[in-house]
Design an enzyme around this catalytic site. Structure first.
Site, PDB file in Angstrom:
ATOM      1  N   CYS A 189      -4.776   2.047   4.772  1.00  0.00           N
ATOM      2  CA  CYS A 189      -3.756   1.515   4.005  1.00  0.00           C
ATOM      3  C   CYS A 189      -2.670   2.580   4.141  1.00  0.00           C
ATOM      4  O   CYS A 189      -1.532   2.105   3.496  1.00  0.00           O
ATOM      5  CB  CYS A 189      -4.263   1.774   2.349  1.00  0.00           C
ATOM      6  SG  CYS A 189      -4.904   3.381   2.174  1.00  0.00           S
ATOM      7  N   CYS A 192      -7.626  -6.705  -3.714  1.00  0.00           N
ATOM      8  CA  CYS A 192      -7.903  -6.879  -2.065  1.00  0.00           C
ATOM      9  C   CYS A 192      -9.396  -6.215  -1.687  1.00  0.00           C
ATOM     10  O   CYS A 192      -9.635  -5.751  -0.595  1.00  0.00           O
ATOM     11  CB  CYS A 192      -6.760  -5.506  -1.509  1.00  0.00           C
ATOM     12  SG  CYS A 192      -5.106  -5.938  -1.967  1.00  0.00           S
ATOM     13  N   CYS A 246       0.918  -1.353   0.017  1.00  0.00           N
ATOM     14  CA  CYS A 246       0.144  -0.157   0.025  1.00  0.00           C
ATOM     15  C   CYS A 246       0.645   1.237   0.047  1.00  0.00           C
ATOM     16  O   CYS A 246       0.528   2.230  -0.439  1.00  0.00           O
ATOM     17  CB  CYS A 246      -0.822  -0.014   1.321  1.00  0.00           C
ATOM     18  SG  CYS A 246      -2.359  -1.111   1.261  1.00  0.00           S
TER      19      CYS A 246
END
Length: 241
Positions: free
Chosen positions: A222, A197, A112
């Protein structure tokens, strides 16, 4: 449209006008979600001079990327696109594997950071404030969200103008103003991130349950909305612009 929603729309528009005037240059960090499309519509219809950008992680659904073209067609505006550093992506894939984020929270957050956090930092260079579509109802990590916060990680003001909006109000706005939106929302996706995801939610789950569903709910962020040390911190001066 309810009287309550009409009031919230008026508040949204007033806040955005003040941000444009008092915190220029400001930008909306759009994930191309339903929430961000509400703010995008308000910004572009009223020609407020707030930049709209998005982060193309290069793992997004095609339907998500299609929203960029929809914005261009509807408003005549080109959403600015920021992408991850290709060398950093390659290094991660070679060292850990393309989908290593399933293996641990640490590897997921590292991915991320490469694909979202670092591009966001570049996108916000030179900005005085940034805007998000976050809402309190979206999950445990956002329950204390304020309309105005101080982003300690970047040393700038951050606005969440839809903090107290409900999901139903978001969709009522989209219907009322015929706002373009991600087709995945019609397939059970209530919060949409990178394709590997994100999954649709089922009855009884919160809005963001489909994001990083294999992790504990309290850790499902994230890194875009956390302090420099990695903690989720809501640093607020006031809820007014």
């Amino acid at each position: 449209m309810t009287e309550t929603l009409e009031h919230k729309i008026a508040e949204l528009e007033r806040l955005l006008v003040r941000v444009a005037l008092e915190h220029a240059p400001a930008a909306l960090a759009s994930s191309l979600s339903a929430e961000d499309m509400v703010i995008t519509d308000a910004v572009l219809r009223h020609k407020l001079g707030i930049e709209v950008f998005t982060l193309d992680t290069q793992r997004l659904h095609a339907d998500t990327l299609n929203v960029i073209a929809a914005v261009r067609e509807r408003y005549g505006y080109d959403v600015r696109v920021f992408r991850p550093d290709p060398e950093a992506v390659t290094e991660y894939v070679v060292k850990f594997g393309r989908d290593a984020f399933y293996e641990s929270a640490e590897l997921r957050k590292r991915c991320c950071h490469i694909r979202k956090v670092e591009p966001l930092n570049r996108a916000l260079e030179g900005k005085e404030a940034w805007i998000t579509g976050q809402r309190r109802e979206q999950g445990a990590t956002r329950a204390d969200l304020e309309v105005r916060e101080f982003d300690a990680a970047r040393g700038m003001v951050k606005f969440n103008p839809l903090a107290d909006w409900s999901e139903d109000e978001v969709w009522a706005y989209i219907r009322a103003f015929d706002v373009p939106y991600n087709a995945l929302h019609d397939q059970g996706y209530r919060s949409i991130g990178c394709a590997p995801c994100t999954r649709p939610t089922v009855a009884g789950e919160d809005v963001r349950a489909g994001r990083w569903w294999w992790e504990l709910p309290e850790g499902r962020e994230c890194g875009l909305h956390v302090a420099p040390d990695g903690r989720l911190v809501r640093s607020t001066a006031t809820s007014e612009a």
